[in-house]
Design a protein around this motif. Structure first.
Motif, PDB file in Angstrom:
ATOM      1  N   LYS A   1     -11.966  13.217  11.759  1.00  0.00           N
ATOM      2  CA  LYS A   1     -10.753  13.352  10.937  1.00  0.00           C
ATOM      3  C   LYS A   1     -11.059  13.029   9.471  1.00  0.00           C
ATOM      4  N   ALA A   2     -11.841  11.984   9.250  1.00  0.00           N
ATOM      5  CA  ALA A   2     -12.160  11.607   7.866  1.00  0.00           C
ATOM      6  C   ALA A   2     -12.868  12.753   7.150  1.00  0.00           C
ATOM      7  N   ILE A   3     -13.840  13.367   7.805  1.00  0.00           N
ATOM      8  CA  ILE A   3     -14.586  14.460   7.166  1.00  0.00           C
ATOM      9  C   ILE A   3     -13.657  15.637   6.863  1.00  0.00           C
ATOM     10  N   LYS A   4     -12.802  15.967   7.813  1.00  0.00           N
ATOM     11  CA  LYS A   4     -11.882  17.089   7.590  1.00  0.00           C
ATOM     12  C   LYS A   4     -10.967  16.821   6.399  1.00  0.00           C
ATOM     13  N   LEU A   5     -10.507  15.591   6.254  1.00  0.00           N
ATOM     14  CA  LEU A   5      -9.613  15.254   5.138  1.00  0.00           C
ATOM     15  C   LEU A   5     -10.359  15.157   3.811  1.00  0.00           C
ATOM     16  N   LEU A   6     -11.611  14.747   3.869  1.00  0.00           N
ATOM     17  CA  LEU A   6     -12.361  14.510   2.627  1.00  0.00           C
ATOM     18  C   LEU A   6     -13.019  15.767   2.077  1.00  0.00           C
ATOM     19  N   ASP A   7     -13.277  16.733   2.942  1.00  0.00           N
ATOM     20  CA  ASP A   7     -13.955  17.968   2.534  1.00  0.00           C
ATOM     21  C   ASP A   7     -13.213  18.616   1.355  1.00  0.00           C
ATOM     22  N   ASN A   8     -13.918  18.822   0.256  1.00  0.00           N
ATOM     23  CA  ASN A   8     -13.302  19.454  -0.918  1.00  0.00           C
ATOM     24  C   ASN A   8     -14.394  19.915  -1.873  1.00  0.00           C
ATOM     25  N   ASP A   9     -14.010  20.676  -2.874  1.00  0.00           N
ATOM     26  CA  ASP A   9     -14.985  21.320  -3.765  1.00  0.00           C
ATOM     27  C   ASP A   9     -15.835  20.334  -4.567  1.00  0.00           C
ATOM     28  N   LYS A  10     -15.300  19.164  -4.828  1.00  0.00           N
ATOM     29  CA  LYS A  10     -16.060  18.193  -5.636  1.00  0.00           C
ATOM     30  C   LYS A  10     -16.937  17.272  -4.807  1.00  0.00           C
TER      31      LYS A  10
ATOM     32  N   ALA B   1       0.837  -1.212   0.000  1.00  0.00           N
ATOM     33  CA  ALA B   1       0.000   0.000   0.000  1.00  0.00           C
ATOM     34  C   ALA B   1       0.864   1.250   0.000  1.00  0.00           C
ATOM     35  N   GLN B   2       1.945   1.209   0.747  1.00  0.00           N
ATOM     36  CA  GLN B   2       2.837   2.374   0.826  1.00  0.00           C
ATOM     37  C   GLN B   2       3.600   2.569  -0.479  1.00  0.00           C
ATOM     38  N   SER B   3       4.114   1.479  -1.026  1.00  0.00           N
ATOM     39  CA  SER B   3       4.953   1.614  -2.224  1.00  0.00           C
ATOM     40  C   SER B   3       4.119   1.822  -3.483  1.00  0.00           C
ATOM     41  N   ALA B   4       3.053   1.092  -3.616  1.00  0.00           N
ATOM     42  CA  ALA B   4       2.286   1.158  -4.871  1.00  0.00           C
ATOM     43  C   ALA B   4       1.338   2.352  -4.906  1.00  0.00           C
ATOM     44  N   HIS B   5       0.818   2.761  -3.739  1.00  0.00           N
ATOM     45  CA  HIS B   5      -0.245   3.777  -3.736  1.00  0.00           C
ATOM     46  C   HIS B   5       0.052   4.960  -2.819  1.00  0.00           C
ATOM     47  N   LYS B   6       1.268   4.989  -2.236  1.00  0.00           N
ATOM     48  CA  LYS B   6       1.695   6.125  -1.399  1.00  0.00           C
ATOM     49  C   LYS B   6       0.852   6.310  -0.134  1.00  0.00           C
ATOM     50  N   TYR B   7       0.195   5.229   0.323  1.00  0.00           N
ATOM     51  CA  TYR B   7      -0.585   5.355   1.566  1.00  0.00           C
ATOM     52  C   TYR B   7       0.312   5.781   2.714  1.00  0.00           C
ATOM     53  N   GLN B   8      -0.152   6.748   3.489  1.00  0.00           N
ATOM     54  CA  GLN B   8       0.468   7.118   4.757  1.00  0.00           C
ATOM     55  C   GLN B   8      -0.155   6.234   5.832  1.00  0.00           C
ATOM     56  N   VAL B   9       0.665   5.444   6.499  1.00  0.00           N
ATOM     57  CA  VAL B   9       0.148   4.504   7.485  1.00  0.00           C
ATOM     58  C   VAL B   9       0.260   5.114   8.879  1.00  0.00           C
ATOM     59  N   ILE B  10      -0.856   5.069   9.624  1.00  0.00           N
ATOM     60  CA  ILE B  10      -0.851   5.544  11.013  1.00  0.00           C
ATOM     61  C   ILE B  10      -1.467   4.468  11.885  1.00  0.00           C
ATOM     62  N   LYS B  11      -1.044   4.442  13.165  1.00  0.00           N
ATOM     63  CA  LYS B  11      -1.431   3.308  14.011  1.00  0.00           C
ATOM     64  C   LYS B  11      -1.956   3.685  15.390  1.00  0.00           C
ATOM     65  N   ASP B  12      -2.062   4.969  15.700  1.00  0.00           N
ATOM     66  CA  ASP B  12      -2.630   5.336  17.002  1.00  0.00           C
ATOM     67  C   ASP B  12      -3.304   6.705  16.905  1.00  0.00           C
ATOM     68  N   LYS B  13      -4.003   7.069  17.976  1.00  0.00           N
ATOM     69  CA  LYS B  13      -4.810   8.282  17.908  1.00  0.00           C
ATOM     70  C   LYS B  13      -3.956   9.544  17.869  1.00  0.00           C
ATOM     71  N   THR B  14      -2.758   9.465  18.418  1.00  0.00           N
ATOM     72  CA  THR B  14      -1.870  10.624  18.330  1.00  0.00           C
ATOM     73  C   THR B  14      -1.482  10.878  16.877  1.00  0.00           C
ATOM     74  N   ALA B  15      -1.113   9.817  16.194  1.00  0.00           N
ATOM     75  CA  ALA B  15      -0.768   9.950  14.771  1.00  0.00           C
ATOM     76  C   ALA B  15      -1.977  10.437  13.974  1.00  0.00           C
ATOM     77  N   LEU B  16      -3.175   9.947  14.341  1.00  0.00           N
ATOM     78  CA  LEU B  16      -4.382  10.387  13.641  1.00  0.00           C
ATOM     79  C   LEU B  16      -4.580  11.887  13.814  1.00  0.00           C
ATOM     80  N   SER B  17      -4.378  12.373  15.037  1.00  0.00           N
ATOM     81  CA  SER B  17      -4.518  13.812  15.280  1.00  0.00           C
ATOM     82  C   SER B  17      -3.554  14.616  14.425  1.00  0.00           C
ATOM     83  N   GLY B  18      -2.372  14.059  14.199  1.00  0.00           N
ATOM     84  CA  GLY B  18      -1.334  14.794  13.479  1.00  0.00           C
ATOM     85  C   GLY B  18      -1.548  14.912  11.987  1.00  0.00           C
ATOM     86  N   VAL B  19      -2.392  14.067  11.432  1.00  0.00           N
ATOM     87  CA  VAL B  19      -2.628  14.109   9.984  1.00  0.00           C
ATOM     88  C   VAL B  19      -3.547  15.264   9.649  1.00  0.00           C
TER      89      VAL B  19
END
Ligand code: MG
Ligand code: MG
Ligand code: ZN
Ligand code: ZN
Ligand code: ZN
Ligand code: ZN
Lengths: 465, 465
Positions: free
Chosen positions: B313-322, B240-258
């Motif tokens: 967090k998902a809504i904040k990241l997904l919010d966009n003009d389209k 997922a990281q190499s083929a699609h550039k996924y940023q992997v996170i594993k805890d709520k602190t990391a989630l807050s940081g994205v």
């Protein structure tokens, strides 16, 4: 397996037929394509209702509605009650007796008395109590609460009360009687309601109160209660005829022959006790009753009219310039669920739906008519038995009973009863249940309401703006 | 008994707070007085939705919603999900495999795969199958059906998939994976899906398909599936990281940081398997677990974010003009019902409601957002135990297990599980379930719909006039 596809075709036909609501057309057909926003908007009517028809399926929750639909129409079918434009969830909790009048405990699973009292009076009460408030104990009467039927009668509207149970049973009783215990149905059933006896200066038994309330049309079972002797001597039936001019009828032929209230109100009592459900029983057993080829068999109802027959006659008699209030109960859904009788219960959901169609035919010509269809509380039936859990459905171990029928889809459906042990009376449950409506102020059933909220809706709420 | 009245007061406060819907205000407060026709009319919006947030409570039927409300808020309380303006009943049946492609048998009780496939694709399928059509047998793949998520992605919208289960579990998997059996979650779980293996030219396991679909935000449990090795050698996570550039996170602190998708899509995996429910288990027993003073205890979720945290967090990241499509699942309601765990199940209904409030806060500023809240199928929990049936609730005889808690009313509520024997996994049931919605085209959930009808509603239906 022989597959019964005609049922599905019939359901498709039903679903295509849209409901006429004044100028609005609304139908929730399976696989509908266009947005229905405009149709729903057109179905909203803020007027106060001139006529109100409340249809109750006792014990008729989402589970038995689904089971009945699967059996009668197939899983993709739609009852008329499914297609009503305004729908919501309704809570049904009640109270328990207690020493503190400011803090009666909550009862999360109610019987049919406080639930019917809830919509009849707009207030909560305790188990077994009819349109009378809570108190410190079962035999301590509470405050009498005026009912929708009584309020509308005072306003000059005609009133009607129809049930397939004894008409003195809790649901129809709560519409127009006030007593501390539902068991006090006739004048010789009053052991636990001593202060309510007429000889003690009370309002009398349920049987007496219904006729003293001069309800214009009373149709149902319960002749035996009316044959009981009053404290004054004659039977309740004689009293109803002499004191209030009730015309007594006892079979469907006599019911057909009645066409006016000019000679007095109507008291139709078509059975000694409860009336006969549409289908013969299919009683669940631990070993599993029925099977993949079992279908429900129509019972011989003798000279009894159907719920639709009674509803049709009641509406014709009640129709007048000032409007009317009519409560119609399909009572045996509940009683057959208590008896773990799958066919008895689902057949009388269909009977409820047929009565609704009669009401809708009237509403189509009288769009100032509010129709509400709901139950009073949830019940025991669970649809079980997907591929991975057949052992659940067989009832091989104690505590459960199951029954299987072949549905209109041609496929087997299994239900389980387990709130009591097999052979015992199955119990009510506490889930919120479906409520649906059309006509004036029907939008007030949308969302999550409590059954006491139906009281103000039926009486007509003040416009909010 | 010490009565916990603060819960009731809190509920009253909640109920008074109305939901802002563009210009419309709509609230179904207990004991509401004015007619709500105008409010409902104002809430109708026929526009096609720009953003869609679908919130699913797995196994979340009317019974567990009522139990959770009674416990958390008291019987008179109202969840945010109770107050949505448009409500309906939704059927959840599926199909069974069979030899005749024109006539698959109906399955009246579904698992979570065909149900999620139903709203994801608009079509029915068989148990355990993910967004792929029915066929003659479990191991015979059906036709792949395109999902709402995939269609919206093609239109240029962002997409998100959030669950408290393994993100490869049936409900989130159906949103963007196509496979004959839900068990084929990771590349080493493929024994029953041989043709789907990437080495066989297939689309791969669920874990692989979710990242190959380039979902912008994936948040949930299931790290162990992503640590499995692919047919090509590296783990799915590395792929997922190499083929699609996924940023992997594993805890709520990391989630807050994205705070951006600019560096690649997000793959948040916060647990090896399923995430931890809000409450510690209260497991029903034949003798009766808990009692009139039992309350649910909050579990230690360690570094796991809550469902509301993930939704926010998902809504904040997904919010966009389209615009965007986001599916959010409170998965553990179902899994804890399987485990006869009353506290686990009702706590995660509350978690679903908190996630809804996060979505509503976004909708208040973006009224072109459709919110739908529903379950996928009914489940086993029954609220039992009114005064007259205490013997039912004790489970003294075989086949039933019960649990009792003290609700926010201060009163005891008992539930029973009996679709399996105590200790076994409780089973799904077949009742129709509640669906509720607000925002554009939300009127399309009114009445009785099938869960496949959500597909066209989420995509935006053509105006009818
Ligand atoms: Mg009744
Ligand atoms: Mg799930
Ligand atoms: Zn009842
Ligand atoms: Zn009953
Ligand atoms: Zn599920
Ligand atoms: Zn499940």
């Amino acid at each position: 397996m022989a597959r019964r596809r005609t049922g599905v075709l019939a359901a498709g036909t039903l679903a295509v037929g849209a409901i006429a609501l004044g100028s609005a057309v609304y139908a929730v057909s399976p696989g509908f394509t266009d947005d229905r926003s405009a149709d729903l908007a057109a179905a909203i009517n803020p007027a106060k209702p001139k006529n109100v028809i409340l249809l109750i399926g006792d014990g008729t929750d989402d589970s038995i509605i689904t089971a009945a639909r699967n059996y009668e129409l197939g899983a993709k079918g739609r009852f008329a009650l499914d297609e009503l434009p305004f729908t919501g969830a309704m809570t049904t909790f009640g109270l328990k007796t207690g020493p503190n009048p400011d803090d009666y405990p909550i009862n999360y699973v109610s019987d049919s008395a406080p639930t019917a009292s809830g919509w009849s009076t707009g207030k909560k009460t305790v188990d077994s109590r009819l349109s009378q408030g809570p108190s410190s104990g079962d035999t301590v009467p509470g405050e009498d609460y005026e009912t929708v039927l009584e309020k509308y009668k005072k306003q000059g509207k005609r009133t009607g009360n129809v049930s397939t149970a004894e008409i003195t049973d809790a649901t129809p009783a709560a519409a127009a009687a006030h007593i501390n215990l539902r068991a006090c149905q006739g004048p010789t059933d009053m052991a636990s309601c001593p202060t309510a006896k007429k000889s003690a200066g009370g309002k009398g038994s349920v049987a007496e109160q219904l006729v003293d309330n001069k309800i214009d049309v009373i149709l149902g079972g319960g002749l035996n209660r009316y044959n009981q002797t009053t404290d004054a001597g004659p039977s309740v039936l004689s009293y109803a005829q002499s004191a209030h001019k009730y015309q007594v009828i006892k079979d469907k032929t006599a019911l057909s022959g009645v066409d006016t209230l000019a000679n007095g109100p109507i008291l139709g009592l078509f059975s000694g006790g409860n009336m006969t459900p549409k289908y013969k029983p299919l009683t669940a057993t631990p070993a599993g009753a029925g099977g993949p080829d079992t279908t429900c068999q129509t019972a011989d109802r003798g000279t009894q009219p159907s719920l639709a027959d009674m509803t049709d006659k009641a509406i014709k008699l009640l129709d007048n310039d000032k409007g009317f209030f009519l409560q119609v109960e399909s009572a045996m859904v509940d009683k057959q669920e208590h008896a773990s009788d799958l066919c008895g219960a689902i057949g009388d959901v269909l009977e409820l739906d047929k009565a609704l169609k009669v009401a809708q035919a009237y509403q189509a010509k009288h769009p100032d008519t509010l129709i509400i269809v709901t139950g009073d509380h949830a019940h025991s039936t669970q649809i079980v038995g997907n591929g991975g859990s057949t052992t659940d459905a067989t009832g091989a171990t104690g505590g459960k009973a199951t029954a299987t029928v072949k549905t209109a889809d041609g496929d087997p459906m299994t239900v389980a009863y387990s709130t009591s042990n097999p052979g015992g009376s199955q119990s009510h449950t506490g889930a919120q249940i479906r409520v649906a409506a059309s006509g004036p102020q029907a939008a007030n059933v949308t969302g999550t309401i409590d059954q006491t909220d139906l009281f103000a809706t039926m009486l007509g709420r003040t416009p909010s703006r």
